[in-house]
Design an enzyme around this catalytic site. Sequence first.
Site, PDB file in Angstrom:
ATOM      1  N   LYS A 180       0.823  -1.215   0.000  1.00 42.20           N
ATOM      2  CA  LYS A 180       0.000   0.000   0.000  1.00 42.20           C
ATOM      3  C   LYS A 180       0.862   1.273   0.000  1.00 42.20           C
ATOM      4  CE  LYS A 180      -3.943  -2.296   0.562  1.00 42.20           C
ATOM      5  NZ  LYS A 180      -3.474  -3.697   0.490  1.00 42.20           N
ATOM      6  N   ASP A 181       2.073   1.181   0.532  1.00 41.72           N
ATOM      7  CA  ASP A 181       2.941   2.365   0.554  1.00 41.72           C
ATOM      8  C   ASP A 181       3.289   2.847  -0.853  1.00 41.72           C
ATOM      9  OD1 ASP A 181       3.197   2.493   3.365  1.00 41.72           O
ATOM     10  OD2 ASP A 181       4.777   0.985   3.326  1.00 41.72           O
TER      11      ASP A 181
END
Length: 497
Positions: free
Chosen positions: A113-114
Amino acid sequence: MTEIQYISTRDASNRVTASQAILKGIAEDGGLYVPTSMPSLSLDWDTLKDSSYQEVAFKILKAFLTDFTDEELLDCIHNAYDTTFDDAAIAPVKKVGDNYVMELFHGRTIAFKDMALSILPYLLTTAARKNKNTNDIVILTATSGDTGKAALAGFADVPHTKIIVFYPKGGVSTIQERQMVTQAGDNTFVYGVHGNFDDAQTTVKELFADKDLAQTLADNGYQFSSANSINIGRLCPQVVYYVYAYAQLVKSGAIQAGDAINFVVPTGNFGNILAGYYAKQLGVPIHKLICASNENDVLVDFFHTGTYDRRRQFHLTSSPSMDILVSSNLERLIYEMTGKDTDKTRMLLTALKVDGSYQIDLPIVRSFDSFYAERATQDETADTIVKTLTDHHYLMDPHTAVAQTAYDKYVASTSDHTPTVVVSTASPYKFPQSVVGAIEDTNNASDVTLINKVHELSQVDIPQAVTSVLDAPVRHTRVLDIDAMKQSVLDSLGITR
Ligand SMILES: *Cc1c(COP(=O)(O)O)cnc(C)c1O
């Protein structure tokens, strides 16, 4: 460069610019924004192979987000990727056995997700500025574990934003929960909810669609936006690493420019793999996109039968970020499968909401033959963790191991030996209980013991993301019923009515 606009999958007359689509997150009609056409790009692998991740990101984002200036994009890209990743490659591609693993876990929260949530706050605040938006932005997010922390980390203390995160209490790993409840930042709010991820996500969608609530927010100088994977501000940055991975394989000599490769993607909300599909449409030579599911195998059934049916048991598995029965981003593929018919897409998605299922003619689903879908049980996943460690000295997290298992089954049934990249979405340090538990009896070992064990097994340094969370104070302790979520939003913003 032609301007790309975005229309709702449920209403073609709902048409906005890229920056407006990023600001809105979801369309008012409940649909997702999709590009009016795919950018036409020339992908020159000879140049791309020597480009940094940031340079590839600029090329791709410029093609999709055509109302941003070069300066704006470069600013967003450098803020996102120059300092917060612990590997200069951002998305390193490693050889494991005969194939490759692309590690998407080198950002602040050691999960994929980063890759997008480190840039979304900058895209969003830039989009607000461009549209002369004076309201503060309220990010509302339901998380199956990883989005929450990655969004919190991305938005913490970003001026003119507030972020409110709901996670299923008991449905995320202890490390994931600790990461969220220790989040610093005066603009961050975290709530556990009694219910599963789908319950929380459904309510978040209802809150977004609640006109009365929107008016109350506007009266108080706020407006909602979404950091969930439906936002094109997350989807477009995810296209980047598919291009980058291909370029890296050309650079290492593993393939020649033009050779086809496969990607195997551990899938939940269908955002990551959809970005792979967009990359293919941009011209990355992709043969198969293998959609890997855990025991929540609604997508596998869909690709095999044409029926999407969410009326089934929900399983809590060792790969919690994929414990999803309603894969929101699939709507963008459904839109393509209907021949870009927004009325039909709306009807199908309404049927999903009302009746719990919808159907696409199987020959049409089959004609989208870039996709292949396969499932992995928790036992198979654990076995794969052990086998990969034994055979290749590489320690995988359970999500990545679901992908590897699906891939092994794919090869067994197709004998396709196209070079393949397994997309690794989390560090083994994020799920130490399941990872160590696959290998030996953990006997209720503490998190610290398990983390040290992961270190011993993987020979990879303990990431700072882990050490910093272990001793940070807990700041968020509230747990709510689903029907109290709306009130908690008002409370977080200090609105009384
Ligand atoms: C979110 C997530 C996934 C699923 O990605 P989608 O884009 O929702 O399909 C897989 N693995 C991990 C570790 C994740 O955090």
